[in-house]
Design a protein around this motif. Structure first.
Motif, mmCIF file in Angstrom:
data_model
loop_
_atom_site.group_PDB
_atom_site.id
_atom_site.type_symbol
_atom_site.label_atom_id
_atom_site.label_comp_id
_atom_site.label_asym_id
_atom_site.label_seq_id
_atom_site.Cartn_x
_atom_site.Cartn_y
_atom_site.Cartn_z
ATOM 1 N N ILE A 164 -24.088 -66.786 2.852
ATOM 2 C CA ILE A 164 -23.309 -66.001 3.815
ATOM 3 C C ILE A 164 -24.220 -65.428 4.893
ATOM 4 N N TYR A 165 -25.377 -64.894 4.474
ATOM 5 C CA TYR A 165 -26.281 -64.280 5.448
ATOM 6 C C TYR A 165 -27.022 -65.316 6.284
ATOM 7 N N VAL A 166 -27.190 -66.517 5.777
ATOM 8 C CA VAL A 166 -27.750 -67.589 6.610
ATOM 9 C C VAL A 166 -26.791 -67.888 7.760
ATOM 10 N N THR A 167 -25.499 -68.000 7.443
ATOM 11 C CA THR A 167 -24.504 -68.238 8.492
ATOM 12 C C THR A 167 -24.517 -67.115 9.524
ATOM 13 N N LEU A 168 -24.591 -65.863 9.054
ATOM 14 C CA LEU A 168 -24.613 -64.720 9.966
ATOM 15 C C LEU A 168 -25.866 -64.715 10.836
ATOM 16 N N SER A 169 -27.018 -64.917 10.214
ATOM 17 C CA SER A 169 -28.276 -64.811 10.962
ATOM 18 C C SER A 169 -28.474 -65.981 11.921
ATOM 19 N N VAL A 170 -28.058 -67.182 11.526
ATOM 20 C CA VAL A 170 -28.176 -68.334 12.424
ATOM 21 C C VAL A 170 -27.282 -68.133 13.654
ATOM 22 N N SER A 171 -26.094 -67.580 13.446
ATOM 23 C CA SER A 171 -25.200 -67.332 14.583
ATOM 24 C C SER A 171 -25.757 -66.240 15.496
ATOM 25 N N LEU A 172 -26.345 -65.187 14.918
ATOM 26 C CA LEU A 172 -26.953 -64.141 15.749
ATOM 27 C C LEU A 172 -28.207 -64.660 16.447
ATOM 28 N N ASN A 173 -28.893 -65.604 15.822
ATOM 29 C CA ASN A 173 -30.089 -66.176 16.429
ATOM 30 C C ASN A 173 -29.769 -66.899 17.740
ATOM 31 N N PHE A 226 -29.237 -54.898 9.671
ATOM 32 C CA PHE A 226 -29.780 -55.753 8.616
ATOM 33 C C PHE A 226 -29.766 -57.220 9.040
ATOM 34 N N ILE A 227 -28.661 -57.670 9.646
ATOM 35 C CA ILE A 227 -28.584 -59.064 10.107
ATOM 36 C C ILE A 227 -29.622 -59.318 11.192
ATOM 37 N N LEU A 228 -29.784 -58.369 12.090
ATOM 38 C CA LEU A 228 -30.799 -58.495 13.138
ATOM 39 C C LEU A 228 -32.200 -58.517 12.528
ATOM 40 N N SER A 229 -32.409 -57.745 11.468
ATOM 41 C CA SER A 229 -33.705 -57.742 10.783
ATOM 42 C C SER A 229 -34.028 -59.111 10.201
ATOM 43 N N SER A 275 -28.056 -57.933 20.288
ATOM 44 C CA SER A 275 -26.715 -57.441 19.970
ATOM 45 C C SER A 275 -26.722 -56.641 18.675
ATOM 46 N N ILE A 276 -26.027 -55.491 18.696
ATOM 47 C CA ILE A 276 -25.882 -54.661 17.498
ATOM 48 C C ILE A 276 -24.436 -54.695 17.026
ATOM 49 N N ILE A 278 -37.426 -60.899 11.315
ATOM 50 C CA ILE A 278 -38.451 -61.158 10.298
ATOM 51 C C ILE A 278 -38.587 -62.654 10.029
ATOM 52 N N GLY A 279 -37.455 -63.363 9.961
ATOM 53 C CA GLY A 279 -37.533 -64.811 9.753
ATOM 54 C C GLY A 279 -38.121 -65.533 10.938
ATOM 55 N N GLY A 280 -37.770 -65.084 12.135
ATOM 56 C CA GLY A 280 -38.312 -65.697 13.341
ATOM 57 C C GLY A 280 -37.220 -66.045 14.326
ATOM 58 N N ALA A 281 -37.135 -65.281 15.416
ATOM 59 C CA ALA A 281 -36.140 -65.555 16.450
ATOM 60 C C ALA A 281 -36.544 -66.780 17.255
#
Length: 297
Positions: free
Chosen positions: A15-24, A221-224, A34-35, A228-231
């Motif tokens: 779930i968080y991969v989907t969220l973070s990839v979309s925010l990326n 948290f999603i932005l973190s 974006s917050i 941390i993973g790499g934008a």
């Protein structure tokens, strides 16, 4: 029990991969900090939950409606707010996040307010009711692969090259004849739709949602995860999600009380975020550093 716990963690990572990839796409490739991502995440979850509970509509129709409504909200907010830049855009998305949470928390007759929405029916896909951890892991994996595939196609297309140009120098991209405002709104809408799909997955899996899952802290948290993973890297958010979702779970094996472990988890997130912003702002696998983007802007 151990296997179910491991599968639960893997589903949350999905779930968080989907969220973070979309925010990326928004933050990493376009440079828009974006917050409000948890707001779109929450809209997706609530649309699916309300439709499933009140109208008993099919799972695919619920998810399509969640994605479309979240995308429309992003367009509605994005058209005026994306005309501003840098810190002002952050404030605008922060306001959207606060307003969305307030609506979910206070519109009791519609959203259930602080009591939330229990008893969300689990999806039935081609006659197969997804109720086991393995079933939800396959569903989460499908959304992860789909999100990564869409992101890959966008990033390595002319559209993606324009996004990177906007990130590096918005004025130059505009001088080159690109409609910068339209590209920014479009990527904001795409990211919001993907976040809504993750929210739909979360609602179906947990079968209960309430506003506390979609707060400002969740957006941070999603932005973190992205930072941390790499934008600006497709692999970065995946690694970031694995690290930030799995690492705090190790605190459970130390034997800390749950109240103490929750505080330690927040300290861990904050410490990692500060450390990466100070010493490695491009993250573990990223190509883009937020401090560079703001300095250039």
């Amino acid at each position: 029990m151990t296997m179910e716990y491991l599968l639960h963690i893997l589903i949350l990572i999905g779930i968080y991969v989907t969220l973070s990839v979309s925010l990326n796409l928004i933050a990493g490739y376009t440079g828009l900090l974006s917050i409000a991502h948890a707001a779109f995440y929450g809209v997706g979850a609530y649309v699916v939950a309300l439709m499933a509970l009140n109208w008993h509509t099919p799972w695919w129709a619920n998810i399509v409606c969640a994605v479309v409504l979240s995308a429309l909200l992003a367009a509605l907010v994005g058209v005026p707010s994306l005309r501003i830049r840098d810190d002002y855009f952050v404030i605008a998305t922060f306001a959207l996040q606060v307003i969305t949470f307030s609506i979910l928390n206070n519109w009791v007759s519609f959203t259930g307010g602080p009591m939330g929405l229990p008893g969300i029916p689990q999806p039935v896909i081609f006659g197969w009711k997804v109720s086991s951890h393995w079933g939800f892991l396959l569903l989460a994996g499908f959304f992860c692969v789909l999100t990564l595939w869409i992101s890959h196609r966008l990033v390595w297309s002319p559209f993606g090259r324009v996004l990177k140009a906007v990130r590096e120098d918005e004025v130059f991209a505009q001088a080159a004849g690109k409609n910068v405002a339209a590209y920014k709104v479009l990527v904001f809408v795409i990211g919001a739709g993907m976040a809504a799909a993750a929210g739909a997955m979360y609602a179906y899996y947990i079968t209960f949602i309430d506003p506390t899952s979609f707060t400002v802290m969740e957006s941070i948290f999603i932005l973190s995860i992205v930072i941390i993973g790499g934008a600006g890297s497709l692999r970065g958010p995946v690694v970031g999600a694995v690290v930030l979702v799995a690492l705090p779970e190790l605190l459970r094996f130390i034997g800390l009380p749950s109240s103490v472990a929750a505080n330690v988890r927040q300290i861990l997130y904050g410490g990692l975020l500060v450390a990466f912003m100070m010493w490695r702002p491009q993250g573990l696998l990223g190509e883009y550093a937020f401090e560079k983007g703001s300095a250039d802007g």
